[in-house]
Design a protein around this motif. Structure first.
Motif, PDB file in Angstrom:
ATOM      1  N   ALA A   1       0.843  -1.192   0.000  1.00  0.00           N
ATOM      2  CA  ALA A   1       0.000   0.000   0.000  1.00  0.00           C
ATOM      3  C   ALA A   1       0.879   1.243   0.000  1.00  0.00           C
ATOM      4  O   ALA A   1       1.965   1.247   0.591  1.00  0.00           O
ATOM      5  CB  ALA A   1      -0.908  -0.012   1.224  1.00  0.00           C
TER       6      ALA A   1
ATOM      7  N   ARG B   1      -1.316   2.952   4.532  1.00  0.00           N
ATOM      8  CA  ARG B   1      -1.181   1.559   4.948  1.00  0.00           C
ATOM      9  C   ARG B   1      -2.085   1.230   6.115  1.00  0.00           C
ATOM     10  O   ARG B   1      -2.134   1.934   7.105  1.00  0.00           O
ATOM     11  CB  ARG B   1       0.254   1.247   5.341  1.00  0.00           C
TER      12      ARG B   1
ATOM     13  N   THR C   1      -2.768  -2.244   8.283  1.00  0.00           N
ATOM     14  CA  THR C   1      -2.416  -3.654   8.452  1.00  0.00           C
ATOM     15  C   THR C   1      -3.661  -4.443   8.785  1.00  0.00           C
ATOM     16  O   THR C   1      -4.322  -4.200   9.791  1.00  0.00           O
ATOM     17  CB  THR C   1      -1.386  -3.802   9.583  1.00  0.00           C
ATOM     18  N   LEU C   2      -3.994  -5.376   7.900  1.00  0.00           N
ATOM     19  CA  LEU C   2      -5.166  -6.209   8.115  1.00  0.00           C
ATOM     20  C   LEU C   2      -4.889  -7.257   9.172  1.00  0.00           C
ATOM     21  O   LEU C   2      -5.713  -7.539  10.020  1.00  0.00           O
ATOM     22  CB  LEU C   2      -5.555  -6.894   6.814  1.00  0.00           C
ATOM     23  N   HIS C   3      -3.726  -7.873   9.049  1.00  0.00           N
ATOM     24  CA  HIS C   3      -3.276  -8.821  10.077  1.00  0.00           C
ATOM     25  C   HIS C   3      -1.821  -9.088   9.831  1.00  0.00           C
ATOM     26  O   HIS C   3      -1.295  -8.713   8.787  1.00  0.00           O
ATOM     27  CB  HIS C   3      -4.071 -10.133  10.003  1.00  0.00           C
TER      28      HIS C   3
END
Lengths: 129, 129
Positions: free
Chosen positions: B120, B125, B127-129
């Motif tokens: 990204a 950015r 963070t999804l995981h």
């Protein structure tokens, strides 16, 4: 241990990874990752983190708000004694493709590499490379 | 071979991967990937491909229109004798994070796993995981 038993144990280790993630269990995450090998981790949308310290710091931050994540389609490939587990992560209506790599250490599989990235919706997929 | 020499050889193998990609050189790509180990590959936006046949078929398709791709920030991590090379791919103004894994086979490093996913833009950015 037979190869079939090794494969089953790798799938269980992969399950433990996602359990630690959804339950926000940092102690389990610390236990799951290799304590002796060099480790790397590439979170979705990010560049690669190197070393246990940076990787564990990233998980500590993520586990402050544990993601509601399921996984499916786990498949183990043994390569030179390491277990490469590919699976599909289900998160917020989207899908991610994950590769989780484990080494055999102290009687169990422990993670040395995790990478996940978004899967484009069917019909809209364009392979960049 | 010293560890330093092993690391340099892994970087050269990584360079050869991107040369084959940009030059559309399928013979080099066939040569680069392991002929004996199980292999996996996760292209951006896609789920994981398993086995040399499926992986090579995907590269043959991609190399019909070779991507104009550069790479930077290559860094090698040796894990139990395998070389994990992380790097950043530059493609069409965007960035991808890639992990390329190699085994030592027939006197050189040969690829067993490739995964790349979008990075990204800085500032956006999440963070999804």
């Amino acid at each position: 241990m037979s190869e079939a038993a090794e494969l089953r144990a790798a799938l269980r280790a992969n399950d433990r990874f996602y359990a630690a993630l959804t339950e926000g269990d940092m102690a389990a995450m610390e236990e799951l990752w290799s304590a002796t090998a060099s480790v790397i981790c590439t979170h979705p949308g990010s560049t690669t983190l190197h070393g246990r310290s940076a990787v564990m710091e990233s998980w500590a931050q993520i586990l402050q708000s544990p993601p509601d994540i399921r996984h499916s389609d786990a498949q183990v490939t043994l390569i030179r004694g390491l277990a490469f587990v590919s699976c599909v992560e289900h998160l917020g209506g989207g899908l991610l493709a994950a590769t989780n790599v484990f080494v055999w250490e102290d009687g169990d599989w422990r993670m040395v590499d995790h990478q996940a990235g978004g899967v484009a919706p069917a019909g809209s997929r364009e392979t960049l490379h």
